[in-house]
Write a protein that holds these residues in place. Sequence first.
Motif, mmCIF file in Angstrom:
data_model
loop_
_atom_site.group_PDB
_atom_site.id
_atom_site.type_symbol
_atom_site.label_atom_id
_atom_site.label_comp_id
_atom_site.label_asym_id
_atom_site.label_seq_id
_atom_site.Cartn_x
_atom_site.Cartn_y
_atom_site.Cartn_z
ATOM 1 N N PRO A 141 -14.789 4.890 17.298
ATOM 2 C CA PRO A 141 -13.708 4.395 18.154
ATOM 3 C C PRO A 141 -13.375 2.960 17.786
ATOM 4 C CG PRO A 141 -15.779 4.411 19.362
ATOM 5 C CD PRO A 141 -16.070 5.021 18.022
ATOM 6 N N GLN A 142 -12.168 2.535 18.107
ATOM 7 C CA GLN A 142 -11.735 1.196 17.727
ATOM 8 C C GLN A 142 -11.805 0.246 18.919
ATOM 9 O OE1 GLN A 142 -7.782 -0.065 17.265
ATOM 10 N NE2 GLN A 142 -8.118 -1.154 15.362
ATOM 11 N N ALA A 143 -12.476 -0.864 18.730
ATOM 12 C CA ALA A 143 -12.657 -1.826 19.819
ATOM 13 C C ALA A 143 -11.325 -2.395 20.286
ATOM 14 C CB ALA A 143 -13.576 -2.963 19.363
ATOM 15 N N PHE A 144 -10.449 -2.739 19.350
ATOM 16 C CA PHE A 144 -9.181 -3.364 19.694
ATOM 17 C C PHE A 144 -8.368 -2.475 20.638
ATOM 18 C CE2 PHE A 144 -6.481 -6.720 17.275
ATOM 19 C CZ PHE A 144 -6.194 -7.344 18.474
ATOM 20 N N THR A 145 -8.396 -1.168 20.398
ATOM 21 C CA THR A 145 -7.663 -0.251 21.257
ATOM 22 C C THR A 145 -8.226 -0.279 22.670
ATOM 23 O OG1 THR A 145 -7.125 1.186 19.388
ATOM 24 C CG2 THR A 145 -6.977 2.151 21.583
ATOM 25 N N HIS A 146 -9.544 -0.229 22.797
ATOM 26 C CA HIS A 146 -10.146 -0.229 24.129
ATOM 27 C C HIS A 146 -9.980 -1.577 24.821
ATOM 28 C CE1 HIS A 146 -11.940 3.792 24.244
ATOM 29 N NE2 HIS A 146 -12.040 3.659 22.940
ATOM 30 N N LEU A 206 0.841 -1.191 0.000
ATOM 31 C CA LEU A 206 0.000 0.000 0.000
ATOM 32 C C LEU A 206 0.875 1.239 0.000
ATOM 33 C CD1 LEU A 206 -2.459 -1.233 2.743
ATOM 34 C CD2 LEU A 206 -3.035 -0.950 0.324
ATOM 35 N N ARG A 207 0.352 2.291 -0.640
ATOM 36 C CA ARG A 207 1.096 3.551 -0.666
ATOM 37 C C ARG A 207 0.882 4.312 0.637
ATOM 38 N NH1 ARG A 207 -1.504 3.487 -5.572
ATOM 39 N NH2 ARG A 207 -3.020 5.000 -4.817
ATOM 40 N N GLY A 208 1.827 5.179 0.945
ATOM 41 C CA GLY A 208 1.662 6.072 2.081
ATOM 42 C C GLY A 208 2.186 5.487 3.380
ATOM 43 N N SER A 209 2.036 6.282 4.424
ATOM 44 C CA SER A 209 2.518 5.892 5.742
ATOM 45 C C SER A 209 1.338 5.777 6.700
ATOM 46 C CB SER A 209 3.515 6.928 6.260
ATOM 47 O OG SER A 209 2.886 8.203 6.356
ATOM 48 N N GLU A 210 1.644 5.546 7.964
ATOM 49 C CA GLU A 210 0.593 5.424 8.963
ATOM 50 C C GLU A 210 1.128 5.941 10.291
ATOM 51 O OE1 GLU A 210 -0.110 1.238 8.765
ATOM 52 O OE2 GLU A 210 1.428 0.768 10.245
ATOM 53 N N GLY A 211 0.199 6.093 11.252
ATOM 54 C CA GLY A 211 0.592 6.559 12.565
ATOM 55 C C GLY A 211 0.947 5.411 13.488
ATOM 56 N N THR A 212 1.185 5.759 14.739
ATOM 57 C CA THR A 212 1.395 4.715 15.739
ATOM 58 C C THR A 212 0.069 4.029 16.036
ATOM 59 O OG1 THR A 212 1.085 6.323 17.522
ATOM 60 C CG2 THR A 212 3.346 5.902 16.779
ATOM 61 N N PHE A 213 0.134 2.736 16.345
ATOM 62 C CA PHE A 213 -1.075 1.957 16.612
ATOM 63 C C PHE A 213 -1.334 1.923 18.105
ATOM 64 C CE2 PHE A 213 -3.404 -0.641 13.415
ATOM 65 C CZ PHE A 213 -3.026 0.117 12.315
ATOM 66 N N SER A 214 -2.496 2.416 18.490
ATOM 67 C CA SER A 214 -2.784 2.567 19.910
ATOM 68 C C SER A 214 -2.853 1.223 20.630
ATOM 69 C CB SER A 214 -4.085 3.341 20.096
ATOM 70 O OG SER A 214 -3.942 4.656 19.582
ATOM 71 N N LEU A 215 -3.374 0.192 19.972
ATOM 72 C CA LEU A 215 -3.425 -1.115 20.630
ATOM 73 C C LEU A 215 -2.015 -1.627 20.892
ATOM 74 C CD1 LEU A 215 -2.918 -4.061 18.916
ATOM 75 C CD2 LEU A 215 -4.650 -2.994 17.494
ATOM 76 N N CYS A 216 -1.063 -1.313 19.988
ATOM 77 C CA CYS A 216 0.322 -1.729 20.187
ATOM 78 C C CYS A 216 0.942 -1.014 21.382
ATOM 79 C CB CYS A 216 1.139 -1.460 18.924
ATOM 80 S SG CYS A 216 0.637 -2.434 17.499
ATOM 81 N N HIS A 241 -11.763 13.961 24.279
ATOM 82 C CA HIS A 241 -12.357 14.607 25.444
ATOM 83 C C HIS A 241 -13.320 13.702 26.212
ATOM 84 C CE1 HIS A 241 -14.999 15.081 21.999
ATOM 85 N NE2 HIS A 241 -16.010 15.335 22.816
ATOM 86 N N LEU A 242 -13.735 12.597 25.588
ATOM 87 C CA LEU A 242 -14.671 11.668 26.224
ATOM 88 C C LEU A 242 -14.000 10.366 26.649
ATOM 89 C CD1 LEU A 242 -17.598 12.174 23.693
ATOM 90 C CD2 LEU A 242 -17.493 13.070 26.026
ATOM 91 N N GLY A 243 -12.698 10.248 26.419
ATOM 92 C CA GLY A 243 -11.992 9.018 26.767
ATOM 93 C C GLY A 243 -12.022 7.977 25.668
ATOM 94 N N LEU A 244 -12.302 8.370 24.423
ATOM 95 C CA LEU A 244 -12.395 7.442 23.298
ATOM 96 C C LEU A 244 -11.123 7.481 22.459
ATOM 97 C CD1 LEU A 244 -16.056 8.136 22.126
ATOM 98 C CD2 LEU A 244 -15.258 6.585 23.917
ATOM 99 N N TYR A 245 -10.821 6.330 21.838
ATOM 100 C CA TYR A 245 -9.626 6.203 21.000
ATOM 101 C C TYR A 245 -10.001 5.692 19.611
ATOM 102 C CZ TYR A 245 -6.648 6.438 25.184
ATOM 103 O OH TYR A 245 -6.011 6.831 26.327
ATOM 104 N N SER A 246 -9.341 6.249 18.618
ATOM 105 C CA SER A 246 -9.419 5.681 17.278
ATOM 106 C C SER A 246 -8.338 4.615 17.149
ATOM 107 C CB SER A 246 -9.221 6.769 16.223
ATOM 108 O OG SER A 246 -7.886 7.259 16.269
ATOM 109 N N GLU A 247 -8.046 4.241 15.942
ATOM 110 C CA GLU A 247 -7.076 3.175 15.696
ATOM 111 C C GLU A 247 -5.634 3.646 15.881
ATOM 112 O OE1 GLU A 247 -6.493 -0.238 12.282
ATOM 113 O OE2 GLU A 247 -7.184 1.744 11.665
#
Length: 636
Positions: free
Chosen positions: A588-593, A529-539, A569-575
């Motif tokens: 929000p991402q289940a795996f992160t929570h 895949l092209r492009g980069s990505e951020g840090t993974f919160s579940l990791c 602000h609500l304590g939620l996390y994306s991927e």
Amino acid sequence: MTGYPLISDHGLIGDLQTSALVTTDGSIDWFCAPRFDSPSIFGALLDHGHGGHLRTRPTAEVFASKQLYFPDTAVLVTRFMSEAGVGELIDFMPVTGAVASDRHRLIRMVRCVRGEMGFAIDVAPRFDYAREQHTTHLTADGAVFEGPRTSMTMHVVREPEDERLAQARADGNGDVHAELSLGAGQTRGLVLETGTAGPIRQVRVSEVLHLFDETVAFWKHWLGLSTYSGRWRETINRSAITLKLMTYAPSGGLVAAPTAGLPEQIGGERNWDYRYTWVRDASFSVYSLLGLGYTEEAAALGRWLKDRVEEQEAGSGSGPLNIMYRVDGSSDLAEEVIEHWEGYKGSSPVRIGNGAAGQLQLDIYGEAIDSIYFADQHGLVMGHQGWLKMCALLDWVSAEWDQPEEGIWETRGGRQDFTYGRLMNWVALDRGIRLATSHGRPAPLDRWRAERDAIYNQIMERGWSPARKAFRQHYGTDVLDASLLRMSAVGFITPTDPMWLSTLQAMDGELVSDSLVYRYDPEASPDGLRGSEGTFSLCTFAYVDSLARAGQLDKARVTFEKMLTYANHLGLYSEEIALTGEQIGNFPQAFTHLALIDAAITLNRQLDAKPSTAGSPAPAIPAPQPAAQEARAAEA
């Protein structure tokens, strides 16, 4: 691109069959019905101009907004402050039962709490990802939006003495616009009901207040069932509620996220549909839910997994199990592109469905069987037919584990001999052996043991990189991979083994950026895949767990506390977390929570240990039985 809120500027509401996202300025810009994986009704999140929305905001030119959850619930409150007064939107969905339904209610209470406030209301549905046209029938008490296949009714919440919906009108697109002026203490609002084309009826304020009370009571009662009493209780509670909101009650399936198409890189192509149940996520959730005392939810997920195991319907080269399913257990996840949508901030393509569903990902078998084993340790024992099906699954694993696969991260760059996949196949066979011996169940134990030991030896010989002094992503590279942070948690290696401590040190130098953890280096390990990505919160949370097990408690706690600052602000996390600290990816991402809960439980347990044992790792699982004990147990 203008017009798009930050991904993190959202709260989540739901009724345990579907959900909606609400922005901090009062717009519902993502809502699918009747299920999480149904076509959208409001989709402005992925196309600001054409996706559709429900918007309610002050008519004042200048106002500030704040957002919070009503304590210990999934009821969302958006507050507006202006020079003339203070107003609130209270958004919630009355909880739907465990029987699948096409009818769902989304309630928006509009309230003035101080002074005076005028509100502008826009209701602009766009059925089926804006592919289905609709007509609008407007009356004094609401409106009906009706398309060929989809319909929705809007009921106005008012009192008998009220004027008719002030200045309400329907425009050429079939959207409804209205204005509402309220004084201190007044409450009005809207009830959106999907799956029905009327009849429109008068809804009194007392009725929605009653529904509000019922919904609050449900969530407070549910949260009260938690047995967690450690540190970070408020954070854990919010993650638990979020996971419950992403659970499809009729089947027990947990969606990976309630959204589709939110990018891992703004403007990039890594935009996936996460509104499905992954075998991996469902398996991990059994640990987290049982860790909090939610045996009913864990049992429901266990039944969902058991049903998939018993079906044994092979996907396209994916083995006996697909890696993901729809929330009802069906496997039709054909991927398509919504060409007419521009994507979040221009991030295209917008994908619906998921083409990774047919991939071969060997790790899912270990995760599924490990969760069955963990549930068994908590009294949720599998019956005879289930055991026979699981034996068939383990026979497949014992025969097929030694082959290239796509891996946990669903890369599209070709199959490899991923170390993590081998690791989890070792787990699958190991847990199968434990279950057979502990319950005296019939099983080909000699074959399973031989294959389990072969996997162990192969990982130690080929999964270890002498150059990096660390376990590597796959046998053909020296790239590091954060998925291997689970090696100590599953009992493959002790948390203080020199090989493991060396691996943690290598990851710290390459994958960790001020406590945040990358999955791997895409430049060093092309993923197609092209492009980069951020840090993974579940990791990042898995890193906390590994540090805590290794006795590095100060480092683990600082890393955990830092990660908490990246929540919205609500304590939620994306991927993911971008370089700027912005949340990216589906939300929000289940795996992160799930990973947050697991890390908090492990860290809390370690911190509570006596000073004399505080540096000792907590065992992930009971120690393996010696072969003689296994044999005696099998004969019992």
